[in-house]
Structure formats: C-alpha cells, structure tokens
Scaffold this motif. Sequence first.
Motif, mmCIF file in Angstrom:
data_model
loop_
_atom_site.group_PDB
_atom_site.id
_atom_site.type_symbol
_atom_site.label_atom_id
_atom_site.label_comp_id
_atom_site.label_asym_id
_atom_site.label_seq_id
_atom_site.Cartn_x
_atom_site.Cartn_y
_atom_site.Cartn_z
ATOM 1 N N ALA A 218 62.767 34.356 20.750
ATOM 2 C CA ALA A 218 61.788 35.444 20.637
ATOM 3 C C ALA A 218 61.986 36.212 19.345
ATOM 4 O O ALA A 218 61.026 36.631 18.707
ATOM 5 C CB ALA A 218 61.902 36.382 21.833
ATOM 6 N N PHE A 219 63.240 36.382 18.936
ATOM 7 C CA PHE A 219 63.511 37.090 17.686
ATOM 8 C C PHE A 219 62.918 36.341 16.504
ATOM 9 O O PHE A 219 62.284 36.929 15.625
ATOM 10 C CB PHE A 219 65.023 37.263 17.502
ATOM 11 C CG PHE A 219 65.403 37.840 16.160
ATOM 12 C CD1 PHE A 219 65.034 39.124 15.818
ATOM 13 C CD2 PHE A 219 66.129 37.092 15.257
ATOM 14 C CE1 PHE A 219 65.375 39.655 14.594
ATOM 15 C CE2 PHE A 219 66.473 37.617 14.021
ATOM 16 C CZ PHE A 219 66.096 38.906 13.692
ATOM 17 N N ILE A 220 63.096 35.015 16.516
ATOM 18 C CA ILE A 220 62.567 34.227 15.399
ATOM 19 C C ILE A 220 61.037 34.291 15.392
ATOM 20 O O ILE A 220 60.412 34.479 14.348
ATOM 21 C CB ILE A 220 63.081 32.782 15.498
ATOM 22 C CG1 ILE A 220 64.603 32.785 15.301
ATOM 23 C CG2 ILE A 220 62.428 31.896 14.468
ATOM 24 C CD1 ILE A 220 65.267 31.494 15.614
ATOM 25 N N VAL A 221 60.449 34.181 16.592
ATOM 26 C CA VAL A 221 58.985 34.266 16.678
ATOM 27 C C VAL A 221 58.513 35.625 16.180
ATOM 28 O O VAL A 221 57.560 35.736 15.401
ATOM 29 C CB VAL A 221 58.519 34.031 18.130
ATOM 30 C CG1 VAL A 221 57.054 34.346 18.276
ATOM 31 C CG2 VAL A 221 58.792 32.606 18.543
ATOM 32 N N PHE A 222 59.221 36.680 16.610
ATOM 33 C CA PHE A 222 58.835 38.027 16.190
ATOM 34 C C PHE A 222 58.933 38.171 14.685
ATOM 35 O O PHE A 222 58.051 38.744 14.048
ATOM 36 C CB PHE A 222 59.723 39.073 16.873
ATOM 37 C CG PHE A 222 59.436 40.475 16.425
ATOM 38 C CD1 PHE A 222 58.404 41.183 17.015
ATOM 39 C CD2 PHE A 222 60.159 41.068 15.417
ATOM 40 C CE1 PHE A 222 58.108 42.462 16.598
ATOM 41 C CE2 PHE A 222 59.868 42.351 14.991
ATOM 42 C CZ PHE A 222 58.844 43.048 15.591
ATOM 43 N N PHE A 223 59.997 37.636 14.110
ATOM 44 C CA PHE A 223 60.209 37.803 12.673
ATOM 45 C C PHE A 223 59.118 37.087 11.880
ATOM 46 O O PHE A 223 58.557 37.642 10.931
ATOM 47 C CB PHE A 223 61.595 37.280 12.282
ATOM 48 C CG PHE A 223 62.020 37.696 10.912
ATOM 49 C CD1 PHE A 223 62.397 39.006 10.670
ATOM 50 C CD2 PHE A 223 62.024 36.798 9.877
ATOM 51 C CE1 PHE A 223 62.777 39.400 9.408
ATOM 52 C CE2 PHE A 223 62.404 37.197 8.608
ATOM 53 C CZ PHE A 223 62.787 38.500 8.379
ATOM 54 N N ILE A 224 58.782 35.855 12.313
ATOM 55 C CA ILE A 224 57.710 35.122 11.626
ATOM 56 C C ILE A 224 56.393 35.870 11.779
ATOM 57 O O ILE A 224 55.636 36.048 10.820
ATOM 58 C CB ILE A 224 57.606 33.688 12.192
ATOM 59 C CG1 ILE A 224 58.893 32.916 11.901
ATOM 60 C CG2 ILE A 224 56.429 32.969 11.596
ATOM 61 C CD1 ILE A 224 58.937 31.562 12.541
ATOM 62 N N GLY A 225 56.136 36.352 13.000
ATOM 63 C CA GLY A 225 54.897 37.086 13.240
ATOM 64 C C GLY A 225 54.831 38.357 12.423
ATOM 65 O O GLY A 225 53.774 38.717 11.896
ATOM 66 N N ALA A 226 55.983 39.043 12.286
ATOM 67 C CA ALA A 226 56.000 40.284 11.515
ATOM 68 C C ALA A 226 55.743 40.009 10.047
ATOM 69 O O ALA A 226 55.035 40.760 9.381
ATOM 70 C CB ALA A 226 57.343 40.982 11.690
ATOM 71 N N LEU A 227 56.287 38.902 9.536
ATOM 72 C CA LEU A 227 56.006 38.510 8.152
ATOM 73 C C LEU A 227 54.510 38.319 7.950
ATOM 74 O O LEU A 227 53.934 38.776 6.963
ATOM 75 C CB LEU A 227 56.710 37.190 7.822
ATOM 76 C CG LEU A 227 58.159 37.212 7.389
ATOM 77 C CD1 LEU A 227 58.592 35.800 7.093
ATOM 78 C CD2 LEU A 227 58.338 38.052 6.168
ATOM 79 N N ALA A 228 53.882 37.644 8.937
ATOM 80 C CA ALA A 228 52.458 37.366 8.795
ATOM 81 C C ALA A 228 51.641 38.637 8.941
ATOM 82 O O ALA A 228 50.633 38.818 8.274
ATOM 83 C CB ALA A 228 52.024 36.349 9.834
ATOM 84 N N GLU A 229 52.085 39.542 9.823
ATOM 85 C CA GLU A 229 51.302 40.756 10.041
ATOM 86 C C GLU A 229 51.340 41.680 8.849
ATOM 87 O O GLU A 229 50.412 42.452 8.622
ATOM 88 C CB GLU A 229 51.840 41.505 11.267
ATOM 89 C CG GLU A 229 51.272 40.980 12.548
ATOM 90 C CD GLU A 229 51.094 42.084 13.538
ATOM 91 O OE1 GLU A 229 50.452 43.083 13.194
ATOM 92 O OE2 GLU A 229 51.632 41.967 14.644
ATOM 93 N N SER A 230 52.438 41.649 8.102
ATOM 94 C CA SER A 230 52.506 42.524 6.938
ATOM 95 C C SER A 230 52.075 41.787 5.676
ATOM 96 O O SER A 230 52.288 42.279 4.579
ATOM 97 C CB SER A 230 53.910 43.082 6.786
ATOM 98 O OG SER A 230 54.841 42.032 6.769
ATOM 99 N N ASN A 231 51.450 40.616 5.843
ATOM 100 C CA ASN A 231 50.914 39.837 4.714
ATOM 101 C C ASN A 231 51.972 39.512 3.682
ATOM 102 O O ASN A 231 51.712 39.536 2.492
ATOM 103 C CB ASN A 231 49.769 40.581 4.032
ATOM 104 C CG ASN A 231 48.615 40.753 4.946
ATOM 105 O OD1 ASN A 231 48.326 39.872 5.727
ATOM 106 N ND2 ASN A 231 47.981 41.895 4.873
ATOM 107 N N ARG A 232 53.181 39.258 4.135
ATOM 108 C CA ARG A 232 54.226 38.887 3.185
ATOM 109 C C ARG A 232 54.234 37.374 3.031
ATOM 110 O O ARG A 232 53.912 36.653 3.973
ATOM 111 C CB ARG A 232 55.595 39.353 3.712
ATOM 112 C CG ARG A 232 55.717 40.821 3.826
ATOM 113 C CD ARG A 232 55.797 41.457 2.490
ATOM 114 N NE ARG A 232 56.936 40.940 1.746
ATOM 115 C CZ ARG A 232 57.302 41.390 0.562
ATOM 116 N NH1 ARG A 232 56.614 42.328 -0.025
ATOM 117 N NH2 ARG A 232 58.351 40.904 -0.049
#
Lengths: 390, 146
Positions: A226-240
């Motif tokens: 879940a942490f890895i999924v969250f981190f990837i999702g957070a990268l995508a959400e902040s357009n990084r």
Amino acid sequence: MNDSIVSYLSQFPAYKSFVSAMSSAMGFDAAGIATLLVFFVACFVVVNVLALVGGLGTYAERKISADIQMRQGPNRVGPYGILQFLADGVKMISKEDLMPRNADKFLYTVAPLLCLVGVLATLAVLPFSSGFTLTDLNIGVFYLLGVSSLVGVGIFLGGYSSNSKWSMLGGMRGASQIISYEVPVTLSILAIVVLGGGLSFGTLVGAQGGLPHEWFVLHNPFTFVAFIVFFIGALAESNRAPFDLPEAESELVSGYHTEYTGMRFGFFALAEYIEVFVLCGVAAALFLGGYKVPFNLGTGEFLVNTLNVGPLLASKVGNFLQLGSFVTKTLLLYYVVIWCRWTFPRLRVDHLMVICWKYLTPIALVNLVGCAVWMWAFNGQSLFKIVFGH
Amino acid sequence: MSSHSLDVYMPIVILMSFGVVMLFGALLVGKLIRPNNPNQLKQTEYECGEEPVGVAWSNFNVRFYLVALIFIIFDVEGALMFPVAAVFKKFNEIGEGGIVLITFLLFISVLLEGLVYCWKKGDLDWIRSFQGPVTGPSTDNDKDAK
C-alpha cells in the motif's frame, strides 16, 4: 490529546495569563479572540515556512539534478547558489503580465488561485508534531483528500481558460491523470484507516510507534505494498515526473501553464512544490510513523522519568524532537521524489492509464481486503509482534 | 470543546485567505514595477510561432468523459467506505469485527465487480481498437481481400 495548536498551548501557564490579561484589558472573555490570534500567527508561520520550503525545493531540485547529471547547478547567487530562488522570484514579479486576448479572463485569474488555495488548505491538518498540528480534524485524511482535489480543478481551469491548444491538451491530461490516480491513493489510505481505527492524523500516527517495526509500512505485507501504491499515486497526483504528462515539454510545450507568465506561473510552480512536500508529509505520517520518536522521547515521558525534567518543559522538548523526526522523514521522501524525477523517463499517456486502472487499482483493492482480513484475524497485531511476540 | 467545536476549522479559513492575499498581493506589487506595453502579437496564444488557427475550445476526445465517469463511481464508493473503515477497529475490539468485515467485503466486491465490468467492456483501454466482424457497407479493401 491535542486537537489543535490552541489546546496544546493552553496547557502552559503563560498562555493562560496571556488570555486573562487580554480579558481584563478588553472587559470581556477574550478566549475566542486569543484562539483566533494564535491560529492566525500559527498559520502565518506555517505558510511562510512552507513557502520557503517550496522555494528551497526548486533550488534543491536543480542542485540534485545537477548532481545526478554531474553538473554544477546554480552557483552564482549567494553561497552555493542558495539564494537562486529569491532571484527567480524577483525576476518573476518584474516580468510583464501577459494574458491571451481570447482567454477567459475570470477563469484565467482564478486557476492559479485554486491551485494555491487547495495546497495551502491541506497544511491545516499536516501533523508536524503532536502539539504543533494546526488543527487535528476528526476527518483529517478525508478532508485532505477532498481539499487536494482543488489542485486538479485549478490545473484543468488553467488549461481550459488559456484558449491555447497546448494548454487545453495539458489541462485535459492533468485532470484525467489526477482523478484517475486519486482512486488507488484513496484505497491505500483506506487500508491504513482500517488498521489505525480513525480518520484523524492524531489517531493514525498515534497507532504507530517510533521504531521502524512499529510503523504501518512494516505492519504487514499488505501495508508495505500500500505504501508503494500510495507513493506512486502521490507522484502522479502532484504531476511529478515520471508522471508529468500535463506539462510534458517535449510534446505540449509546457502544458497547462503555457500561456502563464511571471508571478501567475510562479504560483503554479510554488503550489506544485508545496504539494510535493505535503504529500511526502502525508506518506511519512501515515506509513513511516510520522512524528513519533523512538523510546518515548517524543512524549517527554523519558525525560521526566530519568532526568527529572518538569513535565511542561519535557513536553516542549519532546515536541521539537517530534518536529525533527517528521521533517527528517518528509525531506528524505522529498529527496526520493526528486531522485525519481531525474532517473525515470516519462510515461506514455496510454501506459499511464493502464498502470493506474489495471495495476494500481486492483492491487490497492486486494491490499484493502488483505488489511481488513488481517485486522479481523490477528486483531490488528503487526507481523513483527506475531513473530517475535512483543 | 463542545461549545467551541467550530474553532478547529478556523485555520482552514485563515490558510485559504492567506492564499488569496498571497496571489493578489504579489500581482499587485508586480503591477507597480513590471513593464506593461502589450501589443497584438504578445497577446496571441502560443502556437509554435505560427498564426493561431481557430479556438482551442472545440470537441475533445470522449475517452476523457469515460475516465471521469469511472472515477466518479470509484470515488463515491471509496468515500462511502471511509466510515466503515474508521469504526472497524472499535467493532473488532468488542468482538463484533466479523459482521463489519463481511459488510466491508461485500462492498469491496461491488467495487471489484465494477472494475471487472469496465475492464471487460474495454473502457480501461486508452486506445480502443475494434475487434470483431465488420458490419456495414464493405469497402474496396474488403473486396480485394476476398
């Protein structure tokens, strides 16, 4: 249990005497006004510090990218070029403010505002330490997810209102990317909510401990994924990068902010850098133990018991230790985000959607089921506790 | 804190107003020092140096609507799961965790069913390709193939 910075401060005698002095000076009970004043000052400090963090973030990004690519990076303004972001700010303020003739003037003005407001509003619930949290809302995580969606609206409106084809394409991509990745992010946060038993950041961080094996990321195999999924999702959400398709310069000039100049563009950039910090902070708080310090140093119990320090002083020292712990974890994640940007190539837009809907979302759903079953079967004990028994 | 329960929402309003003040303050300060001599060319949209053709507000791909629709379904269901997830631990502590778990799993299975349906329909594919027998008027290419 502190539910805001005011309730933390109100345990100190200095604050009480301040309130009573204000009450006698004004002739009525000034507790409400004192609360407002404290919140105002605290918000002012937080906004300024975070704006500084955002500014230094641009500097750090350029320095780290230079390091990765074996270049020098900015080195002219101030020692090691550390004042580069101030020079950039001065430059952006003094740039001519251009607006396309055919643009939607109202939306064009509102778009950077929505981005900035959405990001700043998330700061309210960011748990810097058990005392220094601006306000520990009982719906903290839910509130954060909701408010951070304003950024997506800002990005879409920025692209739409400019009346430029590049902006329009970037805005559409940004909107579809941000809303798509919100689903796996929400689902992986839900897994933590199941284990933590509450929606406020205080509860969720409080359910973890100071040492790595007490963090939610190592609680059980599902939370690790879940942490890895969250981190990837957070990268995508902040357009990084590698998810910076809305501003992909090789295909869309610069995406949704192609037509923005000067300070208007500056606020888009500032909002992005602060959002990265916020999302790293959320990842640290939910998965990496947040502000918890090992061996009860953070709560001050250790200091009170061994060094005979007064409980109030110990609580102050403990809060600063907690702040240090939180900021260290967040900045380490920030480094990883920048590192990712300069090592991974950008994704293709169809791959982006496939990763979100065909990989991350099913994985996050399975994680959620796994965490719920784990909660029920093992009564919420961590894997470490089950194996080693303590 | 029951009488002051709305106090905890104060920072949100303050922070949002800070955002407004920051943006318009910076634009106002900039107005005093920045040059302002607009002309026709500066105010056109950027289209790689060419004259802009038409407006950008035209029809765009229907795929974006599909993504938005799928998102709304998933997000609403995710939002509805938050209350259940939040009370799960408390129910587990008093030994009623099983019933909450079953409710939870039922709900997730509905979500999963939606995902599988979208997947099967091909709505998750960014590039849609039509597979199956071509109906409708045949083209010259078809005749050549025969």
